[in-house]
Design a protein around this motif. Structure first.
Motif, PDB file in Angstrom:
ATOM      1  N   LEU A 192      19.314  50.977  24.714  1.00 10.53           N
ATOM      2  CA  LEU A 192      19.489  49.601  24.051  1.00 10.53           C
ATOM      3  C   LEU A 192      19.676  48.381  25.021  1.00 10.53           C
ATOM      4  N   GLU A 193      18.792  47.398  25.058  1.00  8.33           N
ATOM      5  CA  GLU A 193      19.285  46.089  25.892  1.00  8.33           C
ATOM      6  C   GLU A 193      20.272  45.289  25.101  1.00  8.33           C
ATOM      7  N   VAL A 194      21.581  44.908  25.539  1.00 10.37           N
ATOM      8  CA  VAL A 194      22.464  44.353  24.975  1.00 10.37           C
ATOM      9  C   VAL A 194      22.732  43.150  25.674  1.00 10.37           C
ATOM     10  N   VAL A 195      22.639  41.949  25.044  1.00 13.16           N
ATOM     11  CA  VAL A 195      22.842  40.582  25.881  1.00 13.16           C
ATOM     12  C   VAL A 195      24.002  39.977  25.317  1.00 13.16           C
ATOM     13  N   GLN A 196      24.871  39.383  25.887  1.00 15.04           N
ATOM     14  CA  GLN A 196      25.826  38.315  25.309  1.00 15.04           C
ATOM     15  C   GLN A 196      25.787  37.094  25.896  1.00 15.04           C
ATOM     16  N   MET A 197      25.974  36.104  25.260  1.00 14.97           N
ATOM     17  CA  MET A 197      25.632  34.698  25.750  1.00 14.97           C
ATOM     18  C   MET A 197      26.750  33.869  25.222  1.00 14.97           C
ATOM     19  N   PHE A 198      27.230  32.952  25.848  1.00 14.62           N
ATOM     20  CA  PHE A 198      28.430  31.883  25.461  1.00 14.62           C
ATOM     21  C   PHE A 198      28.243  30.778  26.309  1.00 14.62           C
ATOM     22  N   PRO A 199      28.801  29.756  25.797  1.00 16.38           N
ATOM     23  CA  PRO A 199      28.633  28.234  26.542  1.00 16.38           C
ATOM     24  C   PRO A 199      29.838  28.201  27.617  1.00 16.38           C
ATOM     25  N   GLU A 200      30.764  29.075  27.649  1.00 15.78           N
ATOM     26  CA  GLU A 200      31.899  28.843  28.825  1.00 15.78           C
ATOM     27  C   GLU A 200      31.384  29.693  29.923  1.00 15.78           C
ATOM     28  N   LYS A 201      32.187  29.341  30.998  1.00 10.51           N
ATOM     29  CA  LYS A 201      31.646  29.765  32.258  1.00 10.51           C
ATOM     30  C   LYS A 201      32.006  31.390  32.408  1.00 10.51           C
ATOM     31  N   GLY A 202      32.929  31.899  31.604  1.00 10.70           N
ATOM     32  CA  GLY A 202      33.190  33.188  31.805  1.00 10.70           C
ATOM     33  C   GLY A 202      33.735  33.848  30.442  1.00 10.70           C
ATOM     34  N   ASN A 203      33.669  35.161  30.346  1.00 12.30           N
ATOM     35  CA  ASN A 203      34.101  35.817  29.098  1.00 12.30           C
ATOM     36  C   ASN A 203      35.409  35.449  28.680  1.00 12.30           C
ATOM     37  N   MET A 204      35.665  35.342  27.743  1.00 11.79           N
ATOM     38  CA  MET A 204      36.882  34.722  26.986  1.00 11.79           C
ATOM     39  C   MET A 204      37.467  33.465  27.641  1.00 11.79           C
ATOM     40  N   GLY A 205      36.494  32.582  27.846  1.00 12.69           N
ATOM     41  CA  GLY A 205      37.074  31.300  28.673  1.00 12.69           C
ATOM     42  C   GLY A 205      37.853  30.555  28.229  1.00 12.69           C
ATOM     43  N   LYS A 206      37.949  30.406  26.912  1.00 12.65           N
ATOM     44  CA  LYS A 206      38.738  29.535  25.929  1.00 12.65           C
ATOM     45  C   LYS A 206      40.040  30.224  26.066  1.00 12.65           C
ATOM     46  N   VAL A 207      40.267  31.474  26.511  1.00  8.60           N
ATOM     47  CA  VAL A 207      41.708  31.878  26.305  1.00  8.60           C
ATOM     48  C   VAL A 207      42.426  32.361  27.462  1.00  8.60           C
ATOM     49  N   LEU A 208      41.561  33.008  28.729  1.00  9.38           N
ATOM     50  CA  LEU A 208      42.027  33.404  29.584  1.00  9.38           C
ATOM     51  C   LEU A 208      41.757  32.586  30.783  1.00  9.38           C
ATOM     52  N   PRO A 209      42.761  32.434  31.837  1.00 10.98           N
ATOM     53  CA  PRO A 209      42.617  31.412  33.070  1.00 10.98           C
ATOM     54  C   PRO A 209      41.076  31.980  33.763  1.00 10.98           C
ATOM     55  N   GLU A 210      40.604  31.023  34.274  1.00  9.90           N
ATOM     56  CA  GLU A 210      39.327  31.014  34.801  1.00  9.90           C
ATOM     57  C   GLU A 210      39.232  32.004  35.865  1.00  9.90           C
ATOM     58  N   TYR A 211      40.338  32.625  36.679  1.00 12.30           N
ATOM     59  CA  TYR A 211      40.094  33.853  37.494  1.00 12.30           C
ATOM     60  C   TYR A 211      40.215  35.071  36.979  1.00 12.30           C
ATOM     61  N   LEU A 212      40.698  35.089  35.644  1.00 12.74           N
ATOM     62  CA  LEU A 212      40.757  36.293  34.764  1.00 12.74           C
ATOM     63  C   LEU A 212      39.546  36.426  33.922  1.00 12.74           C
ATOM     64  N   SER A 213      39.066  35.302  33.487  1.00 10.03           N
ATOM     65  CA  SER A 213      37.758  35.273  32.768  1.00 10.03           C
ATOM     66  C   SER A 213      36.573  35.789  33.668  1.00 10.03           C
ATOM     67  N   ASN A 214      36.668  35.412  34.786  1.00 12.20           N
ATOM     68  CA  ASN A 214      35.598  35.938  35.677  1.00 12.20           C
ATOM     69  C   ASN A 214      35.751  37.377  35.756  1.00 12.20           C
ATOM     70  N   TRP A 215      36.922  38.137  35.971  1.00 10.42           N
ATOM     71  CA  TRP A 215      37.018  39.347  36.169  1.00 10.42           C
ATOM     72  C   TRP A 215      36.574  39.996  34.902  1.00 10.42           C
ATOM     73  N   THR A 216      36.973  39.697  33.709  1.00 11.10           N
ATOM     74  CA  THR A 216      36.615  40.200  32.429  1.00 11.10           C
ATOM     75  C   THR A 216      34.876  40.200  32.493  1.00 11.10           C
TER      76      THR A 216
END
Length: 642
Positions: free
Chosen positions: A360-384
């Protein structure tokens, strides 16, 4: 004179005949209507002269008028009887249609009885109103020897309680926590939970986490799952035997908890202390809790895209949503998740792990620069974000959806920067809207900034109405007015509301925590205000095998980590004497603590792969002190110990 008498003799037979006809017509009309005139005046012909007084002429005119009036009266009466007869026929015919049953032991007898009832009235001689008639029930009743109930009867619905001392609106975590708390303080309490779902109270977190990692192909039926520690449990808080039937609640000697499923409260009468259900049933109460939770949001571009797009879009909140999406994941070639928050990221990792096996192809899209971008600091968002990609998910960042359409058996997602994504199914995970449908009828205040019902420090909206869970907008004595949408808050606020409903009068000061797992190896717990727009300070250390969600559940013995939480604050923590070593490879972020600051005061903390330390974080936020060196504060969590 002779001439007048002669004329009178010639006219007398005609007048007598006319008078006789008149009397007969009047008598016939009276008989037809069962009203015989008490007295019919006899005709007396005058022998006086025709001229002068004109008595004979006057009498003739009087008799003629009586004749015409009698005829008119008879016609009107007959027409009225005919209308009543037709109405009677219509009533009997309608009753025959209603009284028809699929099984009748003696259909000929019933038919004969009905036929006789229909043929009884006649147009020529309608029955007199004074004559006795068989009642409608007799005319359409089945034979006495028939074992069937009367033909027009319907099965009696369950007798719902008309009164509940404790009425809880909503069947989620907050309601169940309140019911358990009420029963703990008042063992004989009678509690009624009303939910519009078909299920008994259950926990929601496994719907987007552990259930997806089950090897049982019938998981959608059993709703049982293995926790990260390997222990199996059900998604339901309690088995059906824990509850009593709603119709038995009123007479339950020792009280109990009853759940009324598939019923929605549509109106609240605060002054009358009662609610109305969607079927019109009214239930009065003494104490009431509103724990209606929230409704998943959707994107407007999807709602405007038409029926074909909506049919291929899932909103995720309930058991039926999990079952539906799990079924889709077995058949679809591609699923796209729109949203980079807690729910979207959890579902992306869960489906990504499954996709590795099924293709199965799974795609996740969001307007932020990284995952959990509204919660995590940018460096940790990039890691996740990289972590989610390793789980087999195709991640599209900075994605703003412009339009969605359905063409050639595919959904086409057009982004504002020109990118086009084709998929079979969409999961919209873009937040939750608090359910405040009862605010208008109940006259309750809704917070304009955070949504939800505004409540005081004791979670009260009115003197005998409380609100808990996602729908409550409460005042945090340390962090200001807030609304929280997490499991632990539902547990703690529901428990406190239940205590206050039994007279505890406790303020809500507890700092609830929330957590999220990106599979069994990476997880974090958070408390307070965690907003990536705030200044943050992170202290990290190298992780060990015990620094995973799986190890945490093995130690606590529960898969829902907040169930091991209490409202007790931590005792004065003892910091590790070891110095805080610098983390050479910051890109690994094995485990650590992230502090969120507002005016140099810690208002939020994330424990990254650090578990069972939440009481310490809770105390730090409660103290509200400035800290010159947060590296020293991080020692309180012993993150540098092996």
């Amino acid at each position: 004179m002779l001439t007048s008498r002669a004329v009178c003799r010639k006219l007398a037979p005609l007048i007598r005949t006319s008078s006789t006809v008149c009397r007969q017509n009047v008598r016939r009309a009276g008989l037809n209507n069962a009203r015989i005139p008490a007295c019919v005046p006899a005709a007396h012909m005058s022998t006086g002269p025709l001229g002068g007084g004109g008595d004979n002429l006057k009498y003739a005119l009087l008799v003629g008028a009586a004749f015409v009036g009698g005829i008119t009266y008879a016609v009107i009466t007959l027409k009225g009887d005919q209308r009543r007869y037709e109405t009677r026929l219509s009533e009997i015919s309608t009753r025959r249609q209603r009284s028809a049953t699929p099984v009748q032991t003696e259909p000929p007898a019933v038919e004969a009885t009905t036929t006789e009832a229909v043929s009884e009235p006649k147009l020529e001689a309608a029955p007199s109103p004074e004559e006795p008639r068989p009642p409608p029930e007799v005319a359409a009743a089945p034979s006495e020897t028939s074992p069937q109930p009367p033909a027009d009867s319907t099965p009696a619905p369950p007798q719902l309680p008309s009164h509940a001392p404790y009425l809880l609106i909503g069947g989620g975590t907050a309601s169940f926590a309140a019911a358990r708390s009420i029963r703990a303080r008042d063992p004989g309490a009678k509690v009624l939970i009303v939910t519009d779902e078909p299920d008994l109270p259950y926990m929601r977190p496994p719907l987007s986490k552990e259930l997806w990692f089950s090897d049982d192909p019938s998981v959608t039926e059993t709703l049982r799952f293995k926790q990260w520690n390997g222990k199996e449990r059900s998604i339901y808080f309690q088995p059906p035997s824990f509850y009593i039937d709603p119709e038995h609640l009123t007479g339950a000697e020792n009280g109990g908890v009853a759940v009324l499923v598939n019923k929605k409260v549509v109106h609240m009468d605060v002054r009358g202390n009662k609610v109305k259900l969607d079927d019109g049933t009214e239930i009065s109460y003494e104490k009431c809790l509103i724990a209606t939770g929230g409704v998943p949001r959707n994107l407007q571009v999807i709602e405007r895209a038409g029926e074909e797009v909506m049919k291929r879009t899932s909103l995720f909140r309930k058991i039926e949503d999990f079952k539906s999406l799990e079924n889709v994941s077995r058949k679809a070639e591609s699923i796209t998740i729109i949203g980079g928050g807690f729910l979207g990221s959890e579902l992306a990792c869960a489906l990504g792990r499954k996709a590795a096996e099924s293709g199965l192809e799974v795609v996740q899209m969001f307007p932020e620069k990284g995952n959990m971008g509204k919660v995590l600091p940018e460096y940790l968002s990039n890691w996740t974000t990289e972590k989610v990609k390793k789980e087999g998910v195709k991640v599209i960042t900075e994605a703003l959806v412009k339009s969605v359409s359905y063409r050639d058996d595919k959904l086409e997602i057009q982004l504002k920067d020109g990118r086009l994504v084709k998929t079979d199914h969409i999961v919209a995970a873009v937040g939750l809207e608090p359910n405040v449908d009862l605010a208008k009828s109940a006259g309750l205040e809704v917070d304009s900034d955070f949504g939800g019902y505004r409540v005081n420090a004791e979670l009260q909206a009115r003197s005998n109405i409380w609100v808990a869970g996602d729908a409550a907008c409460f005042y945090d004595i340390r962090l200001g007015r807030r609304r929280v949408e997490h499991h632990d808050h539902a547990v703690v606020s529901g428990r406190l509301a239940g205590e206050n409903m039994t007279g505890a009068s406790k303020p809500y000061w507890h700092q609830s925590m929330f957590w999220s797992d990106l599979g069994p190896d990476v997880g974090y717990e958070a408390i307070g205000i965690v907003d990536s727009s705030l200044p943050t300070v992170g202290v990290f250390a190298k992780a060990t095998a015990k620094d995973t969600p799986k190890a945490a559940t093995e130690k606590s013995g529960t898969g829902i980590r907040s169930e091991s939480e209490t409202e007790d604050t931590a005792a004065s923590p003892v910091a590790s004497a070891a110095p805080a070593p610098a983390v050479e490879n910051k890109d690994e972020y094995g485990k650590g603590v992230i502090f969120y600051l507002r005016d140099k005061v810690v208002v939020g903390i994330i424990l990254w792969n650090v578990f069972n330390r939440m009481p310490i974080a809770r105390k730090i936020i409660k103290d509200g002190e400035e800290h010159a060196d947060l590296n020293e504060v991080a020692k309180l969590f012993n993150i540098h110990e092996d």
